[in-house]
Scaffold this motif. Structure first.
Motif, PDB file in Angstrom:
ATOM      1  N   UNK A   1       0.837  -1.210   0.000  1.00  0.00           N
ATOM      2  CA  UNK A   1       0.000   0.000   0.000  1.00  0.00           C
ATOM      3  C   UNK A   1       0.862   1.246   0.000  1.00  0.00           C
ATOM      4  N   UNK A   2       1.612   1.405  -1.096  1.00  0.00           N
ATOM      5  CA  UNK A   2       2.393   2.614  -1.294  1.00  0.00           C
ATOM      6  C   UNK A   2       1.531   3.713  -1.885  1.00  0.00           C
ATOM      7  N   UNK A   3       2.103   4.498  -2.786  1.00  0.00           N
ATOM      8  CA  UNK A   3       1.381   5.653  -3.311  1.00  0.00           C
ATOM      9  C   UNK A   3       0.122   5.257  -4.077  1.00  0.00           C
ATOM     10  N   UNK A   4       0.261   4.363  -5.052  1.00  0.00           N
ATOM     11  CA  UNK A   4      -0.907   3.924  -5.814  1.00  0.00           C
ATOM     12  C   UNK A   4      -1.803   3.034  -4.971  1.00  0.00           C
ATOM     13  N   UNK A   5      -1.201   2.086  -4.265  1.00  0.00           N
ATOM     14  CA  UNK A   5      -1.990   1.145  -3.478  1.00  0.00           C
ATOM     15  C   UNK A   5      -2.831   1.818  -2.412  1.00  0.00           C
TER      16      UNK A   5
ATOM     17  N   UNK B   1      -1.313   9.257 -11.431  1.00  0.00           N
ATOM     18  CA  UNK B   1       0.010   9.558 -10.892  1.00  0.00           C
ATOM     19  C   UNK B   1      -0.137  10.001  -9.440  1.00  0.00           C
ATOM     20  N   UNK B   2       0.583   9.325  -8.552  1.00  0.00           N
ATOM     21  CA  UNK B   2       0.530   9.635  -7.134  1.00  0.00           C
ATOM     22  C   UNK B   2       1.933   9.548  -6.547  1.00  0.00           C
ATOM     23  N   UNK B   3       2.087  10.116  -5.357  1.00  0.00           N
ATOM     24  CA  UNK B   3       3.345   9.986  -4.635  1.00  0.00           C
ATOM     25  C   UNK B   3       3.065  10.051  -3.142  1.00  0.00           C
TER      26      UNK B   3
ATOM     27  N   UNK C   1       0.335   9.957   4.016  1.00  0.00           N
ATOM     28  CA  UNK C   1      -0.252  10.997   3.168  1.00  0.00           C
ATOM     29  C   UNK C   1       0.114  10.745   1.705  1.00  0.00           C
ATOM     30  N   UNK C   2      -0.906  10.633   0.859  1.00  0.00           N
ATOM     31  CA  UNK C   2      -0.711  10.407  -0.567  1.00  0.00           C
ATOM     32  C   UNK C   2      -1.099  11.664  -1.330  1.00  0.00           C
ATOM     33  N   UNK C   3      -0.199  12.126  -2.166  1.00  0.00           N
ATOM     34  CA  UNK C   3      -0.489  13.257  -3.049  1.00  0.00           C
ATOM     35  C   UNK C   3      -0.923  12.708  -4.400  1.00  0.00           C
ATOM     36  N   UNK C   4      -2.174  12.992  -4.769  1.00  0.00           N
ATOM     37  CA  UNK C   4      -2.665  12.611  -6.097  1.00  0.00           C
ATOM     38  C   UNK C   4      -2.316  13.744  -7.048  1.00  0.00           C
ATOM     39  N   UNK C   5      -1.494  13.445  -8.047  1.00  0.00           N
ATOM     40  CA  UNK C   5      -0.994  14.466  -8.956  1.00  0.00           C
ATOM     41  C   UNK C   5      -1.908  14.673 -10.153  1.00  0.00           C
ATOM     42  N   UNK C   6      -2.267  13.585 -10.817  1.00  0.00           N
ATOM     43  CA  UNK C   6      -3.125  13.696 -11.991  1.00  0.00           C
ATOM     44  C   UNK C   6      -3.667  12.319 -12.357  1.00  0.00           C
ATOM     45  N   UNK C   7      -4.763  12.319 -13.120  1.00  0.00           N
ATOM     46  CA  UNK C   7      -5.330  11.089 -13.654  1.00  0.00           C
ATOM     47  C   UNK C   7      -6.052  10.272 -12.609  1.00  0.00           C
ATOM     48  N   UNK C   8      -7.153   9.642 -13.029  1.00  0.00           N
ATOM     49  CA  UNK C   8      -7.907   8.780 -12.108  1.00  0.00           C
ATOM     50  C   UNK C   8      -8.246   7.435 -12.751  1.00  0.00           C
ATOM     51  N   UNK C   9      -7.674   7.154 -13.915  1.00  0.00           N
ATOM     52  CA  UNK C   9      -8.066   5.945 -14.644  1.00  0.00           C
ATOM     53  C   UNK C   9      -7.117   4.792 -14.362  1.00  0.00           C
TER      54      UNK C   9
ATOM     55  N   UNK D   1      20.910  -3.481  -4.933  1.00  0.00           N
ATOM     56  CA  UNK D   1      20.406  -4.559  -4.061  1.00  0.00           C
ATOM     57  C   UNK D   1      19.051  -5.049  -4.487  1.00  0.00           C
ATOM     58  N   UNK D   2      18.705  -6.266  -4.073  1.00  0.00           N
ATOM     59  CA  UNK D   2      17.372  -6.812  -4.340  1.00  0.00           C
ATOM     60  C   UNK D   2      16.355  -6.119  -3.449  1.00  0.00           C
ATOM     61  N   UNK D   3      15.129  -6.026  -3.930  1.00  0.00           N
ATOM     62  CA  UNK D   3      14.051  -5.400  -3.170  1.00  0.00           C
ATOM     63  C   UNK D   3      13.364  -6.458  -2.315  1.00  0.00           C
ATOM     64  N   UNK D   4      13.178  -6.191  -1.026  1.00  0.00           N
ATOM     65  CA  UNK D   4      12.535  -7.185  -0.151  1.00  0.00           C
ATOM     66  C   UNK D   4      11.066  -7.360  -0.488  1.00  0.00           C
ATOM     67  N   UNK D   5      10.451  -8.483  -0.100  1.00  0.00           N
ATOM     68  CA  UNK D   5       9.063  -8.774  -0.471  1.00  0.00           C
ATOM     69  C   UNK D   5       8.071  -7.729  -0.025  1.00  0.00           C
ATOM     70  N   UNK D   6       8.330  -6.995   1.057  1.00  0.00           N
ATOM     71  CA  UNK D   6       7.335  -6.056   1.580  1.00  0.00           C
ATOM     72  C   UNK D   6       7.388  -4.674   0.979  1.00  0.00           C
ATOM     73  N   UNK D   7       8.270  -4.430   0.008  1.00  0.00           N
ATOM     74  CA  UNK D   7       8.375  -3.096  -0.580  1.00  0.00           C
ATOM     75  C   UNK D   7       7.138  -2.738  -1.363  1.00  0.00           C
ATOM     76  N   UNK D   8       6.967  -1.447  -1.658  1.00  0.00           N
ATOM     77  CA  UNK D   8       5.775  -0.977  -2.355  1.00  0.00           C
ATOM     78  C   UNK D   8       6.153  -0.120  -3.536  1.00  0.00           C
ATOM     79  N   UNK D   9       5.188  -0.006  -4.447  1.00  0.00           N
ATOM     80  CA  UNK D   9       5.408   0.850  -5.602  1.00  0.00           C
ATOM     81  C   UNK D   9       4.750   2.199  -5.392  1.00  0.00           C
TER      82      UNK D   9
END
Length: 330
Positions: free
Chosen positions: A8-12, A147-149, A155-163, A322-330
């Protein structure tokens, strides 16, 4: 409808907050300070379309969640093979896996007819390791145009687009797609169910396959790449080769290179996700974006000399990360 957002990162977190606002039972799976902030204060969404706060359940333990109807994957594609222990506690017989990834998905040749039916793409499903964890029959494709960050933990900043376009690999309009899409729309997002999601995949890939690796190699923003004569020409060559590969698979995007370039220029001084990952010392998510297309070109008999060169360079660039661990987010 019960939904888990794994990663559950920016998009999630944005999707999860929107679904919670629609009345779905949502469980966010994350870690670190971001998780603690969501637990304490919920997900704060800052958006030009209006700010809101949602308070879905948040945890780092999928066993707390139990079986769900849909798992929305906000993980990086290069984490899928190692995500089995996180996914397994949330599966029941009909649980769908909705993967919000860039590039060519592991299920790409599932549900198609012809000589490539069921073909495995090694770049995105090495040795079948991803299919073993994410069975293709559970997959619902997803192409993200929002697009989010993460502006701050929780706190998630929604930048643009909702599709976020979704679709079954076999092109049918299933009840499970309809259920998920209806909830997304109720939550304020656009979620068309596409009969040919592969076309959307290649349209988005036209930009990602060029700008993401070049941005990492040149440490440049999208606008800078477009302004520089030689890198702009390189983008055109990479897009042409990509369209040739798509056509060899029977996919016509209907979108011109000039239109994709114009769209990229409008984003301004934007750093691609690949450049951001490089700057943070994270692995580059280019297997699905670039390497998979080179692999497809090989068995489709399509010459892609420019893609091959860029793939070799970015492969070397990413080899020491380095490899990304399983719990990382996009």
């Amino acid at each position: 409808m019960k939904v888990a957002v794994l990663g559950a990162g920016a998009i999630g977190a944005y999707v999860g907050a929107s679904l919670h606002r629609a009345g779905a039972e949502v469980h966010l799976i994350a870690r670190g300070a971001h998780l603690e902030a969501m637990r304490e204060h919920g997900v704060k969404v800052r958006s030009p379309r209006g700010d809101f706060v949602a308070t879905p359940h948040a945890t780092d333990d999928p066993a707390e969640v139990g079986p769900v109807d849909h798992i929305f994957l906000g993980l990086k594609a290069n984490q899928y093979a190692g995500a089995g222990p996180l996914i397994e506690p949330m599966l029941h017989e009909k649980t769908s896996l909705i993967a919000a990834q860039n590039g060519i998905p592991w299920w790409y040749f599932h549900g198609v007819e012809g000589p490539n039916a069921g073909r495995r793409i090694e770049a995105v499903d090495p040795g079948g390791s991803v299919s073993a964890v994410l069975p293709p029959e559970r997959a619902i494709g997803c192409v993200v145009y929002a697009a989010t960050e993460i502006e701050a933990p929780g706190t998630v900043r929604h930048l643009e687009g909702t599709r976020l376009s979704i679709g079954e690999p076999d092109g049918t309009r299933s009840a499970r797609c309809g259920e998920f899409a209806d909830a997304m729309v109720e939550g304020g997002l656009k979620c068309p169910v596409e009969a040919d999601l592969r076309r959307d995949i290649w349209i988005k890939l036209m930009g990602n396959i060029a700008f993401n690796p070049i941005s990492a190699l040149a440490r440049a923003t999208m606008a800078a790449i477009c302004r520089h004569h030689d890198t702009r020409a390189l983008v055109v060559d990479m897009m042409k080769e990509t369209l040739d590969v798509a056509l060899a698979l029977g996919v016509s995007t209907g979108v011109s290179i000039e239109r994709r370039l114009a769209g990229a220029e409008r984003t301004g001084e934007h750093k691609t996700s690949t450049l951001q990952d490089l700057e943070k010392g994270k692995p580059l998510e280019l297997d699905a974006i670039l390497t998979a297309v080179v692999e497809i070109a090989e068995f489709a008999g399509v010459p892609v000399p420019t893609l091959r060169v860029v793939n070799a360079l970015t492969g070397l660039l990413g080899a020491g990360l380095p490899a990304l661990p399983p719990g990382g987010t996009r």
